[in-house]
Motif scaffolding. Structure first.
Motif, PDB file in Angstrom:
ATOM      1  N   MET A   1       0.949  -1.279  -0.135  1.00  0.00           N
ATOM      2  CA  MET A   1       0.140  -0.121  -0.020  1.00  0.00           C
ATOM      3  C   MET A   1       1.033   1.421  -0.033  1.00  0.00           C
ATOM      4  O   MET A   1       1.962   1.255   0.710  1.00  0.00           O
ATOM      5  CB  MET A   1      -0.715  -0.040   1.282  1.00  0.00           C
ATOM      6  CG  MET A   1      -1.731   1.077   1.198  1.00  0.00           C
ATOM      7  SD  MET A   1      -2.908   1.038   2.795  1.00  0.00           S
ATOM      8  CE  MET A   1      -3.969  -0.228   2.509  1.00  0.00           C
ATOM      9  N   SER A   2       0.548   2.350  -0.720  1.00  0.00           N
ATOM     10  CA  SER A   2       1.137   3.309  -0.932  1.00  0.00           C
ATOM     11  C   SER A   2       1.129   4.265   0.434  1.00  0.00           C
ATOM     12  O   SER A   2       0.173   3.997   1.387  1.00  0.00           O
ATOM     13  CB  SER A   2       0.681   4.216  -1.979  1.00  0.00           C
ATOM     14  OG  SER A   2      -0.467   4.802  -1.667  1.00  0.00           O
ATOM     15  N   MET A   3       2.273   5.192   0.535  1.00  0.00           N
ATOM     16  CA  MET A   3       2.101   5.923   1.951  1.00  0.00           C
ATOM     17  C   MET A   3       0.787   6.631   1.930  1.00  0.00           C
ATOM     18  O   MET A   3      -0.142   6.903   2.912  1.00  0.00           O
ATOM     19  CB  MET A   3       3.190   6.989   1.971  1.00  0.00           C
ATOM     20  CG  MET A   3       4.404   6.434   2.151  1.00  0.00           C
ATOM     21  SD  MET A   3       4.732   5.585   3.819  1.00  0.00           S
ATOM     22  CE  MET A   3       5.182   7.011   4.793  1.00  0.00           C
ATOM     23  N   ALA A   4       0.118   7.142   0.915  1.00  0.00           N
ATOM     24  CA  ALA A   4      -1.101   7.990   0.925  1.00  0.00           C
ATOM     25  C   ALA A   4      -2.223   6.967   1.137  1.00  0.00           C
ATOM     26  O   ALA A   4      -2.983   7.337   1.923  1.00  0.00           O
ATOM     27  CB  ALA A   4      -1.405   8.581  -0.419  1.00  0.00           C
ATOM     28  N   GLY A   5      -2.163   5.725   0.592  1.00  0.00           N
ATOM     29  CA  GLY A   5      -3.250   4.818   0.743  1.00  0.00           C
ATOM     30  C   GLY A   5      -3.232   4.490   2.329  1.00  0.00           C
ATOM     31  O   GLY A   5      -4.277   4.182   3.185  1.00  0.00           O
ATOM     32  N   ASP A   6      -2.030   4.284   3.023  1.00  0.00           N
ATOM     33  CA  ASP A   6      -1.808   4.035   4.382  1.00  0.00           C
ATOM     34  C   ASP A   6      -2.407   4.850   5.288  1.00  0.00           C
ATOM     35  O   ASP A   6      -3.243   4.867   6.065  1.00  0.00           O
ATOM     36  CB  ASP A   6      -0.289   3.703   4.735  1.00  0.00           C
ATOM     37  CG  ASP A   6      -0.342   3.416   6.141  1.00  0.00           C
ATOM     38  OD1 ASP A   6      -0.970   2.515   6.366  1.00  0.00           O
ATOM     39  OD2 ASP A   6       0.754   3.778   6.813  1.00  0.00           O
ATOM     40  N   ALA A   7      -2.340   6.288   4.933  1.00  0.00           N
ATOM     41  CA  ALA A   7      -3.002   7.713   5.709  1.00  0.00           C
ATOM     42  C   ALA A   7      -4.389   7.380   5.453  1.00  0.00           C
ATOM     43  O   ALA A   7      -5.028   7.607   6.424  1.00  0.00           O
ATOM     44  CB  ALA A   7      -2.131   8.616   5.104  1.00  0.00           C
ATOM     45  N   ALA A   8      -4.824   7.191   4.217  1.00  0.00           N
ATOM     46  CA  ALA A   8      -5.992   7.114   3.909  1.00  0.00           C
ATOM     47  C   ALA A   8      -6.914   5.904   4.806  1.00  0.00           C
ATOM     48  O   ALA A   8      -7.824   6.234   5.389  1.00  0.00           O
ATOM     49  CB  ALA A   8      -6.649   6.958   2.441  1.00  0.00           C
ATOM     50  N   GLY A   9      -6.549   4.902   4.566  1.00  0.00           N
ATOM     51  CA  GLY A   9      -6.838   3.765   5.485  1.00  0.00           C
ATOM     52  C   GLY A   9      -6.889   3.946   6.749  1.00  0.00           C
ATOM     53  O   GLY A   9      -7.965   3.612   7.578  1.00  0.00           O
ATOM     54  N   SER A  10      -6.023   4.399   7.664  1.00  0.00           N
ATOM     55  CA  SER A  10      -5.963   4.907   8.966  1.00  0.00           C
ATOM     56  C   SER A  10      -7.065   6.040   9.230  1.00  0.00           C
ATOM     57  O   SER A  10      -7.718   5.675  10.338  1.00  0.00           O
ATOM     58  CB  SER A  10      -4.727   5.442   9.377  1.00  0.00           C
ATOM     59  OG  SER A  10      -3.587   4.414   9.470  1.00  0.00           O
ATOM     60  N   PHE A  11      -7.148   6.995   8.328  1.00  0.00           N
ATOM     61  CA  PHE A  11      -8.323   7.921   8.576  1.00  0.00           C
ATOM     62  C   PHE A  11      -9.741   7.460   8.449  1.00  0.00           C
ATOM     63  O   PHE A  11     -10.540   7.540   9.394  1.00  0.00           O
ATOM     64  CB  PHE A  11      -7.929   9.247   7.750  1.00  0.00           C
ATOM     65  CG  PHE A  11      -8.987  10.361   8.015  1.00  0.00           C
ATOM     66  CD1 PHE A  11      -9.290  10.943   8.897  1.00  0.00           C
ATOM     67  CD2 PHE A  11     -10.102  10.109   7.031  1.00  0.00           C
ATOM     68  CE1 PHE A  11     -10.401  11.834   9.331  1.00  0.00           C
ATOM     69  CE2 PHE A  11     -11.242  11.026   7.388  1.00  0.00           C
ATOM     70  CZ  PHE A  11     -11.166  11.758   8.225  1.00  0.00           C
ATOM     71  N   HIS A  12      -9.608   6.523   7.523  1.00  0.00           N
ATOM     72  CA  HIS A  12     -11.026   5.989   7.246  1.00  0.00           C
ATOM     73  C   HIS A  12     -11.387   5.115   8.326  1.00  0.00           C
ATOM     74  O   HIS A  12     -12.540   5.332   8.755  1.00  0.00           O
ATOM     75  CB  HIS A  12     -10.933   5.224   6.005  1.00  0.00           C
ATOM     76  CG  HIS A  12     -12.325   4.341   5.459  1.00  0.00           C
ATOM     77  ND1 HIS A  12     -13.285   4.857   4.710  1.00  0.00           N
ATOM     78  CD2 HIS A  12     -12.718   3.187   5.906  1.00  0.00           C
ATOM     79  CE1 HIS A  12     -14.182   4.274   4.493  1.00  0.00           C
ATOM     80  NE2 HIS A  12     -13.852   3.029   5.336  1.00  0.00           N
ATOM     81  N   ALA A  13     -10.417   4.209   8.951  1.00  0.00           N
ATOM     82  CA  ALA A  13     -10.846   3.536  10.021  1.00  0.00           C
ATOM     83  C   ALA A  13     -11.375   4.283  11.250  1.00  0.00           C
ATOM     84  O   ALA A  13     -12.390   3.983  12.027  1.00  0.00           O
ATOM     85  CB  ALA A  13      -9.910   2.431  10.332  1.00  0.00           C
ATOM     86  N   ALA A  14     -10.514   5.523  11.660  1.00  0.00           N
ATOM     87  CA  ALA A  14     -10.840   6.186  12.636  1.00  0.00           C
ATOM     88  C   ALA A  14     -12.118   7.044  12.538  1.00  0.00           C
ATOM     89  O   ALA A  14     -12.939   7.386  13.395  1.00  0.00           O
ATOM     90  CB  ALA A  14      -9.707   7.418  12.786  1.00  0.00           C
ATOM     91  N   MET A  15     -12.478   7.390  11.178  1.00  0.00           N
ATOM     92  CA  MET A  15     -13.731   8.237  10.966  1.00  0.00           C
ATOM     93  C   MET A  15     -14.785   7.365  11.157  1.00  0.00           C
ATOM     94  O   MET A  15     -15.930   7.958  11.864  1.00  0.00           O
ATOM     95  CB  MET A  15     -13.505   8.304   9.575  1.00  0.00           C
ATOM     96  CG  MET A  15     -14.918   9.163   8.945  1.00  0.00           C
ATOM     97  SD  MET A  15     -14.543   9.711   7.175  1.00  0.00           S
ATOM     98  CE  MET A  15     -16.138  10.060   6.631  1.00  0.00           C
ATOM     99  N   LEU A  16     -14.787   6.136  10.706  1.00  0.00           N
ATOM    100  CA  LEU A  16     -15.928   4.976  10.916  1.00  0.00           C
ATOM    101  C   LEU A  16     -16.375   4.797  12.394  1.00  0.00           C
ATOM    102  O   LEU A  16     -17.524   4.735  12.710  1.00  0.00           O
ATOM    103  CB  LEU A  16     -15.592   3.935  10.006  1.00  0.00           C
ATOM    104  CG  LEU A  16     -16.604   2.691  10.017  1.00  0.00           C
ATOM    105  CD1 LEU A  16     -17.880   3.487   9.208  1.00  0.00           C
ATOM    106  CD2 LEU A  16     -16.323   1.465   9.309  1.00  0.00           C
ATOM    107  N   VAL A  17     -15.154   4.559  13.230  1.00  0.00           N
ATOM    108  CA  VAL A  17     -15.376   4.640  14.532  1.00  0.00           C
ATOM    109  C   VAL A  17     -16.054   5.598  15.355  1.00  0.00           C
ATOM    110  O   VAL A  17     -16.912   5.418  15.949  1.00  0.00           O
ATOM    111  CB  VAL A  17     -14.286   4.099  15.178  1.00  0.00           C
ATOM    112  CG1 VAL A  17     -14.197   4.185  16.965  1.00  0.00           C
ATOM    113  CG2 VAL A  17     -13.578   2.944  14.920  1.00  0.00           C
ATOM    114  N   ALA A  18     -15.686   6.890  14.839  1.00  0.00           N
ATOM    115  CA  ALA A  18     -16.003   8.209  15.489  1.00  0.00           C
ATOM    116  C   ALA A  18     -17.534   8.287  15.008  1.00  0.00           C
ATOM    117  O   ALA A  18     -18.448   8.633  16.124  1.00  0.00           O
ATOM    118  CB  ALA A  18     -15.423   9.263  15.129  1.00  0.00           C
ATOM    119  N   LEU A  19     -18.114   8.108  14.001  1.00  0.00           N
ATOM    120  CA  LEU A  19     -19.181   8.218  13.452  1.00  0.00           C
ATOM    121  C   LEU A  19     -20.269   7.203  14.074  1.00  0.00           C
ATOM    122  O   LEU A  19     -21.212   7.470  14.668  1.00  0.00           O
ATOM    123  CB  LEU A  19     -19.466   7.992  12.044  1.00  0.00           C
ATOM    124  CG  LEU A  19     -18.900   9.219  11.119  1.00  0.00           C
ATOM    125  CD1 LEU A  19     -18.957   8.903   9.645  1.00  0.00           C
ATOM    126  CD2 LEU A  19     -19.733  10.491  11.426  1.00  0.00           C
TER     127      LEU A  19
END
Length: 136
Positions: A1-19
């Motif tokens: 996974m690219s660095m951008a994809g890694d950042a997006a994956g981490s944020f996506h997971a955190a966003m889902l939990v927060a919502l």
């Protein structure tokens, strides 16, 4: 996974939990789905596209992310949807600033829009801009 994809994956997971964990949002709807909901009863939310662009520095990787939360409701008017859109924005404020390997530099609401999709059908789009940089 690219660095951008890694950042997006981490944020996506955190966003889902927060919502999902926000009582005023996740607790007030019939689910937060990672994509188009096949069989869901309104009101519910879907995580829309996550647009990624470069936001790095000379010595650290970084990304600017544009997230979309789509909220679907069926009601006579948009009152409940206005409250849910505000609750979604408030839930996004609870996304942790420190994610595994990344640090959120900023997370801001870009726009919130409510449209009528037909008689008794309403959709809200809540968009945020997130700037995330690799942890030192």
């Amino acid at each position: 996974m690219s660095m951008a994809g890694d950042a997006a994956g981490s944020f996506h997971a955190a966003m889902l939990v927060a919502l999902r964990n926000a009582a005023s949002f996740g607790g007030a709807i019939n689910g937060v789905f990672e994509g188009p909901a096949v069989k869901a009863t309104a009101p519910f939310a879907e995580i829309g596209e996550l647009l990624i662009s470069d936001w790095g520095t000379k010595d650290r990787a970084g990304s600017e992310l544009r997230s979309a939360i789509i909220i679907i409701d069926r009601a006579e008017g948009p009152g409940r949807l206005h409250r849910l859109a505000a609750a979604a924005d408030a839930a996004m404020a609870s996304v942790p600033r420190d994610l595994p390997g990344w640090r959120i530099a900023s997370l801001v609401l870009l726009r919130s829009r409510i449209v009528r999709d037909g008689p008794g059908a309403w959709t809200a789009l809540v968009e945020h801009r997130v700037r995330i940089i690799e942890s030192a």
